[in-house]
Design a protein around this motif. Structure first.
Motif, PDB file in Angstrom:
ATOM      1  N   ASN A 150       3.316   5.966  -2.765  1.00 17.47           N
ATOM      2  CA  ASN A 150       4.508   6.735  -3.126  1.00 17.47           C
ATOM      3  C   ASN A 150       4.638   6.886  -4.640  1.00 17.47           C
ATOM      4  O   ASN A 150       5.039   7.943  -5.144  1.00 17.47           O
ATOM      5  CB  ASN A 150       5.762   6.059  -2.557  1.00 17.47           C
ATOM      6  N   ARG A 174       0.816  -1.217   0.000  1.00 21.60           N
ATOM      7  CA  ARG A 174       0.000   0.000   0.000  1.00 21.60           C
ATOM      8  C   ARG A 174       0.848   1.264   0.000  1.00 21.60           C
ATOM      9  O   ARG A 174       0.592   2.199  -0.767  1.00 21.60           O
ATOM     10  CB  ARG A 174      -0.936   0.014   1.215  1.00 21.60           C
ATOM     11  N   GLN A 175       1.824   1.334   0.851  1.00 22.07           N
ATOM     12  CA  GLN A 175       2.642   2.545   0.936  1.00 22.07           C
ATOM     13  C   GLN A 175       3.462   2.731  -0.333  1.00 22.07           C
ATOM     14  O   GLN A 175       3.602   3.855  -0.822  1.00 22.07           O
ATOM     15  CB  GLN A 175       3.567   2.488   2.154  1.00 22.07           C
ATOM     16  N   GLN A 211      -0.465  14.286   2.117  1.00 20.23           N
ATOM     17  CA  GLN A 211      -1.514  13.476   2.712  1.00 20.23           C
ATOM     18  C   GLN A 211      -2.026  14.128   3.980  1.00 20.23           C
ATOM     19  O   GLN A 211      -1.260  14.627   4.799  1.00 20.23           O
ATOM     20  CB  GLN A 211      -1.006  12.064   3.024  1.00 20.23           C
TER      21      GLN A 211
END
Length: 462
Positions: free
Chosen positions: A21, A16-17, A112
């Motif tokens: 990114n 997910r990260q 974010q």
């Protein structure tokens, strides 16, 4: 297929990260298609996509030149026999971020806040392109694709796709597919998956009204010169009545009426007048009173003034009669309306109503017809099942107020229907300052694309 799906979904959870990114990196490229100063950024975004597609194993990913901005094209090679082909459409260009002063941070330095990613293009539509890319990555990294894929990612959607029709004609031999997956529409709420089956067309114009051969002193010449800004406003004011009905003669001549069944289906959409007005910051809604708001948004044509310019607009006072005035005008069209026909009707209105004290010029900027998709197409049914699998409920079907010119082009040129959805939300501020993407919905969207790609072959055999 189930094992492959489970592994692909676990891959999404584990990355997910990294996915986020990559989206931030893509969205940091200011690929503004309408601004010539961003030509290099357009090229940079296209090259970025080519690199990503080659990394996924699409070795033939390449930039294809057009008369305007390039198209990124890639496809499964060798072509897998006896399996269906899905064409995945997207666009990498974005809207200008103006007005800059209303952004909380730099529009091309994505940031974010809680569950939201902010930045120009994160929702429209770089986030949607990335959802498709990452879904394909998850499938390939954990197994294999059960179908052929064609990638077509253009760089001119935000300016009306003026060169895409010629591209489709020229490369139609490479674009043979069973369905197009297009994620450029969106959902009506985070908990309500949505499929769009109708899109309005568009015809956009620039209207210029000319007065004197130079700006004039308003004290010396006021009273003998018809101010072109005033003349322009008078012309614009005559284009609607007080209820919002367009008064350009013949504007509604070819509008396909809504039948009772479709009106009942559209009435299922949970759009409340008071809540919509409140969310948009207006005292109350506006428009043709004989149609509901959801019908006015998606199934009725409109004429809107997008921008006005004339004379001195700086600080303080400068007392002039401007030499000219300009308005940007767009019409949203419904099935059976023709952009060129609307162009001629608007021209006839100006010929009949422009006073002899000024001159006018109408420039056609873009045009594409409306489109309706077959809701029973295997691709639409597969997409509905994929959305239901992830969200746990049947999707709603709607006619979208916006325009996605490629849908009609693909129907007309390629004979190709589109399965239309997306994971943007109504409050994403697309085309406005502080555009944002709801990340929980985006991650679920990646899962839905995985479900769709792995299950679509089953629907073609049904």
């Amino acid at each position: 297929m189930t094992t492959n799906k489970d592994q692909a979904l676990r891959y999404v959870d584990a990355n997910r990260q990294a996915f986020l990114n990559t989206l931030k990196e893509f969205a940091s490229i200011p690929s503004i298609s309408t601004d010539p100063e961003h030509q290099e950024d357009i090229r940079r975004a296209a090259n970025w996509l080519v690199y990503e597609l080659k990394r996924l194993g699409f070795a033939n990913a390449n930039i294809v030149e057009t008369a305007g901005h390039p198209v990124v094209l890639a496809y499964t090679h060798p072509h897998l026999p006896e399996v269906p082909t899905v064409l995945i459409y997207g666009h990498y260009d974005v809207q200008p971020p103006d007005p800059y002063e209303e952004w909380k941070n730099s529009p091309f330095e994505p940031w974010q806040e809680g569950d939201y990613l902010y930045g120009r293009g994160v929702s429209d539509m770089k986030g949607q392109v990335m959802a498709a890319l990452k879904a394909v990555e998850a499938i390939i990294a954990t197994g294999s694709l059960p179908l052929n894929i064609i990638w077509l990612i253009e760089g001119e959607e935000e300016i009306g796709s003026p060169n895409l029709s010629q591209f489709l004609e020229q490369y139609r031999h490479l674009l043979k597919a069973d369905v197009a997956l297009n994620l450029d529409t969106g959902m009506i709420a985070p908990d309500q998956p949505t499929i769009t089956y109708g899109l309005r067309g568009v015809a956009a114009f620039e209207l210029r009204v000319y007065g004197p051969n130079r700006d004039l002193h308003s004290g010396l010449f006021g009273g003998v010169i018809h101010n072109p800004a005033q003349a322009l406003c008078e012309l614009i004011a005559g284009m609607h009545d007080s209820s919002g009905k367009v008064l350009v003669p013949g504007f509604y001549d070819h509008v396909r009426p809504l039948d009772d069944e479709e009106r009942q289906e559209l009435a299922r959409l949970p759009l409340k007048e008071v809540e919509l007005a409140h969310s948009l910051g207006v005292p109350r809604l506006y428009g043709e009173p004989e149609f509901s708001p959801v019908e006015r948004i998606g199934a009725r044509p409109t004429l809107e003034i997008n921008g006005l310019y004339s004379g001195y607009t700086g600080q303080g006072s400068k007392t002039i009669i401007p030499a000219w005035a300009m308005a940007k005008i767009s019409t949203r069209l419904v099935p059976d309306q023709d952009p060129e026909d609307i162009h001629q009707k608007l021209r006839a209105y100006l010929e009949a109503n422009c006073p002899p004290t000024v001159r006018w010029e109408l420039i056609a900027l873009a045009g594409s017809p409306a489109s309706i998709t077959d809701r029973h197409h295997p691709g639409v049914r597969a997409l509905a099942q994929a959305l239901k699998s992830v969200w746990g409920k049947e999707p709603l079907y709607r006619r979208e107020g916006g325009s996605v010119p490629v849908v009609g082009m693909m129907q007309r040129i390629l004979g190709l229907e589109s399965a239309l959805s997306g994971f943007g939300l109504p409050d994403d501020h697309i085309h406005s300052p502080n555009e944002r993407l709801h990340l929980p919905t985006w991650y679920r969207g990646i899962q839905a694309v995985i479900e769709f790609l792995l299950s679509y072959p089953e629907f073609t055999r049904a």
